[in-house]
Design a protein around this motif. Sequence first.
Motif, mmCIF file in Angstrom:
data_model
loop_
_atom_site.group_PDB
_atom_site.id
_atom_site.type_symbol
_atom_site.label_atom_id
_atom_site.label_comp_id
_atom_site.label_asym_id
_atom_site.label_seq_id
_atom_site.Cartn_x
_atom_site.Cartn_y
_atom_site.Cartn_z
ATOM 1 N N PRO A 474 4.047 -35.340 -56.463
ATOM 2 C CA PRO A 474 5.414 -35.500 -55.941
ATOM 3 C C PRO A 474 5.644 -34.558 -54.765
ATOM 4 N N ILE A 475 6.125 -35.107 -53.672
ATOM 5 C CA ILE A 475 6.289 -34.311 -52.454
ATOM 6 C C ILE A 475 7.144 -33.074 -52.698
ATOM 7 N N LYS A 476 8.170 -33.206 -53.534
ATOM 8 C CA LYS A 476 9.084 -32.079 -53.769
ATOM 9 C C LYS A 476 8.392 -30.914 -54.462
ATOM 10 N N GLN A 477 7.239 -31.165 -55.114
ATOM 11 C CA GLN A 477 6.551 -30.093 -55.829
ATOM 12 C C GLN A 477 5.652 -29.262 -54.915
ATOM 13 N N VAL A 478 5.328 -29.772 -53.747
ATOM 14 C CA VAL A 478 4.451 -29.038 -52.832
ATOM 15 C C VAL A 478 5.252 -27.925 -52.168
ATOM 16 N N GLN A 479 4.781 -26.690 -52.379
ATOM 17 C CA GLN A 479 5.499 -25.534 -51.850
ATOM 18 C C GLN A 479 4.954 -25.080 -50.496
ATOM 19 N N ASP A 480 3.641 -25.130 -50.342
ATOM 20 C CA ASP A 480 3.063 -24.825 -49.036
ATOM 21 C C ASP A 480 1.698 -25.491 -48.909
ATOM 22 N N ILE A 481 1.236 -25.610 -47.659
ATOM 23 C CA ILE A 481 -0.036 -26.262 -47.344
ATOM 24 C C ILE A 481 -0.852 -25.302 -46.497
ATOM 25 N N LYS A 482 -2.107 -25.083 -46.892
ATOM 26 C CA LYS A 482 -3.024 -24.222 -46.131
ATOM 27 C C LYS A 482 -4.135 -25.090 -45.539
ATOM 28 N N ILE A 483 -4.368 -24.908 -44.247
ATOM 29 C CA ILE A 483 -5.403 -25.674 -43.545
ATOM 30 C C ILE A 483 -6.340 -24.690 -42.851
ATOM 31 N N GLU A 484 -7.628 -24.885 -43.065
ATOM 32 C CA GLU A 484 -8.656 -24.076 -42.384
ATOM 33 C C GLU A 484 -9.512 -25.029 -41.558
ATOM 34 N N ARG A 485 -9.524 -24.818 -40.221
ATOM 35 C CA ARG A 485 -10.264 -25.723 -39.345
ATOM 36 C C ARG A 485 -10.894 -24.944 -38.194
ATOM 37 N N PHE A 486 -11.887 -25.555 -37.550
ATOM 38 C CA PHE A 486 -12.589 -24.942 -36.425
ATOM 39 C C PHE A 486 -11.841 -25.246 -35.141
ATOM 40 N N GLU A 487 -11.632 -24.207 -34.282
ATOM 41 C CA GLU A 487 -10.958 -24.373 -33.007
ATOM 42 C C GLU A 487 -12.017 -24.455 -31.909
ATOM 43 N N PRO A 488 -12.231 -25.655 -31.324
ATOM 44 C CA PRO A 488 -13.321 -25.800 -30.349
ATOM 45 C C PRO A 488 -13.088 -25.031 -29.048
ATOM 46 N N VAL A 489 -11.830 -24.712 -28.690
ATOM 47 C CA VAL A 489 -11.578 -23.982 -27.446
ATOM 48 C C VAL A 489 -12.039 -22.541 -27.561
ATOM 49 N N THR A 490 -11.639 -21.893 -28.637
ATOM 50 C CA THR A 490 -12.013 -20.488 -28.834
ATOM 51 C C THR A 490 -13.260 -20.328 -29.690
ATOM 52 N N LYS A 491 -13.700 -21.438 -30.253
ATOM 53 C CA LYS A 491 -14.874 -21.427 -31.139
ATOM 54 C C LYS A 491 -14.684 -20.438 -32.285
ATOM 55 N N GLU A 492 -13.477 -20.484 -32.887
ATOM 56 C CA GLU A 492 -13.146 -19.637 -34.019
ATOM 57 C C GLU A 492 -12.575 -20.483 -35.153
ATOM 58 N N ILE A 493 -12.596 -19.940 -36.357
ATOM 59 C CA ILE A 493 -11.946 -20.585 -37.504
ATOM 60 C C ILE A 493 -10.458 -20.224 -37.468
ATOM 61 N N VAL A 494 -9.607 -21.239 -37.500
ATOM 62 C CA VAL A 494 -8.161 -21.034 -37.459
ATOM 63 C C VAL A 494 -7.568 -21.366 -38.828
ATOM 64 N N ASN A 495 -6.744 -20.469 -39.329
ATOM 65 C CA ASN A 495 -6.038 -20.693 -40.594
ATOM 66 C C ASN A 495 -4.575 -21.020 -40.303
ATOM 67 N N ILE A 496 -4.118 -22.128 -40.871
ATOM 68 C CA ILE A 496 -2.737 -22.585 -40.676
ATOM 69 C C ILE A 496 -2.057 -22.640 -42.033
ATOM 70 N N ARG A 497 -0.832 -22.167 -42.083
ATOM 71 C CA ARG A 497 -0.068 -22.239 -43.334
ATOM 72 C C ARG A 497 1.321 -22.784 -43.044
ATOM 73 N N LEU A 498 1.662 -23.862 -43.748
ATOM 74 C CA LEU A 498 2.982 -24.485 -43.651
ATOM 75 C C LEU A 498 3.714 -24.255 -44.968
ATOM 76 N N GLU A 499 4.922 -23.706 -44.903
ATOM 77 C CA GLU A 499 5.696 -23.420 -46.111
ATOM 78 C C GLU A 499 6.984 -24.236 -46.103
ATOM 79 N N ARG A 500 7.382 -24.710 -47.305
ATOM 80 C CA ARG A 500 8.610 -25.494 -47.426
ATOM 81 C C ARG A 500 9.831 -24.574 -47.393
ATOM 82 N N GLU A 501 10.801 -24.959 -46.558
ATOM 83 C CA GLU A 501 12.077 -24.246 -46.522
ATOM 84 C C GLU A 501 13.102 -24.941 -47.393
#
Length: 737
Positions: A474-501
Amino acid sequence: MLALVLVVCLGGLYLVKSKRSTTPINETPSPPSREIASRPFVEAEMGKIMAVIIRRANDASLWKFERRDGETVTGASDWWMVEPYEFRATAWEVEKYTRFILGAEYTQYYDSIGSGNGWSEAEAGLSPAKYTAQFVDESGKNVGIEIGATISSNQTYARVKNSSRISIVDFDTASLFQDNPLAYKDTSVWQIAPADVSRVEIVQRQKNGEQTRYTFSRSGESWEFVEPFSGPATWKVDELVASLARLRINKWRDHIPGTFALFGLDTPAIKARVITEEKVYEVHISDQSPIGEAQRLYIRVADEAFVGSIDRSVANRLHVKPDDWRDKHLIRGDVESASRVTIDLADRSAFTLLKRDGVWFFGDDSGRRAEDAMVEALLGELGTITVTGFADDWNPANDSEFGFDAPQARIEVKLPDRPEAVTLTIGAFTNPQLKRLVYVRGDSVVVGKARIQELKPLLVAREAYQSLLVTNIPIKQVQDIKIERFEPVTKEIVNIRLEREHEKSWTMTTPSSNGLMDDRVSELVDALTHLRAIQSYLGNIPKDDESTIRVVLETPTEPTGLTFFVTGEQCIVRREADGSLFLAPTKLVELLRSEFRRTRLFDFEPGNVTGFSLTFSGTTHSFSKDGKEWRYAAEPDWPLDQSAVTNLLLRIRDMRAVRYIDSIAPADAHFGHDDPIMTVEIVLADGTTSTLQLGPVKQEPNIMGSVARLIETERTVLIAATTVDQLHFKLEDLEAK
């Protein structure tokens, strides 16, 4: 002087009134009465009184009451007035005659004319008598009573008929006799046991004068609408039946046949009929009120000629409001106890799910298990879904009007306590453009409108039940989302975190707290929480490399981890909880790699800009606003095309980033920020200045555009090469023609 006369007169009236309250009404002193010990006024032995007849002086009509046994619900007796009208009387109004008259006693009496201590009938108010009361018992024995003048507030001259004794009895005729026979009419409209009611009909007059009939029929412990539509009703009908069963008249007011139009009862606002196995009860209620009594309405019972009034609040409880009275549940019953579910979706073959020993299987003899959680979720939705409103009655002729000739879905559920399956049909959208509400029909012929968002769990294809549903959160139960992906411009691993307000509001906390593009985040949340695989993946586990994206969905219970591997044209997702592999849509990978933050670099309106400049190819082009017109700083007299300058400013305002590059420091010269190919500066009316530096445009595998830096916010972003090209211009392009 006038005031003095008025006081004297009032004082005289007071003395007269006081004298009348303590002495006989005759001014002639009465002879001494004979005083005795207290004795019964009526000495005759009377049985159960079955009739009472009252006559009044100078009135040819009489009031006759009869006792009728067994007329009430409890079997007790009822008193009825049979003359001059016929109606059930208020029992205590009649029985007080037997209590006060037959039960009266006297201690003083006079002999009538002819004795030595006589008292004339006229002086006692008995010639003629003010009232005559006759009582008849169950054996036919009767006794007549003549009632004369009032002596005081609780003493009256009276005589047993054919007797020579005039007694002073202890009762007051003012409280004993009513002036209007309608005052005796029972204010209880009828006596009905609510449990005996099997049917109720309410006819309401609408504002346009048309009448709408609402009919309810009892079905076991509940009620059903019969007309003008069919379907289950709510507890409101029980409340209606209770109100009708105990309906009482506030006051009976009139008995003149043919005058109902005066009271608005020729076309009543409400007609109510209560039907039991033995009898039909009916009442008419007006929308008119007695003068000065706005909180009361006129009422008439069945075809009686009597007109009464009731409280308006009582009438309001009889007013049917269909949307509040109709049960809005699509399916009634213990749906979660179902043992079989058949789902037929549009353009897809139907399939059946069977429950054996507490486990769900497909009913196609394949022996394949279905996901228990998916089926249980389906049944839970079926049991709780309600409609937002109703459309119209269904019949086979108008199937196409609601999309039931080719429904989006038809679901049948077999419950253990019902011989036939419970059915839910989902038809067309009520508005094909908005696609928010759809027509639905349950077991009854009633058509409802339901939110498609609530019905979506019911529209899942067969594949979703074959363990191909990667996530179903259920969408309402998701409190935050963490994404780990490779950034081809900087050639680094980027961590993204989205939190529900809030319910539909998200914020980014890592790597920065910039505002988000809500539609893109919503698209991402929808995709991740209800991720459906294309098919199961049976190959080798992909290599963990730069194309790998890791996602964690945090919920109050436990996190859900997903790993996406991109190999060639395929996207393979691994559910970390059980290691299951699925082939997922590649579009989701594109979404996971996209920028979620708002990409617009500048936040201004052209009317708020007082100056701007662009520096490129070794030249700075500055523009300032003189009043409402733009001037070229180097040559103020140069004739500028004002629209062309404004369009240039709009191109600057509408610049958007392809993505943010968060790890690059402002002083980093790797992308040419130490020697930018272009610098853009904006000056606002409040003096605020914003400066953007653009590095060289590169056409490399990892960089397709220019890396730009916004000085004030220290934001570093990648801008498409086409965006940079749109900023170049020649001064001649801005010259007024």
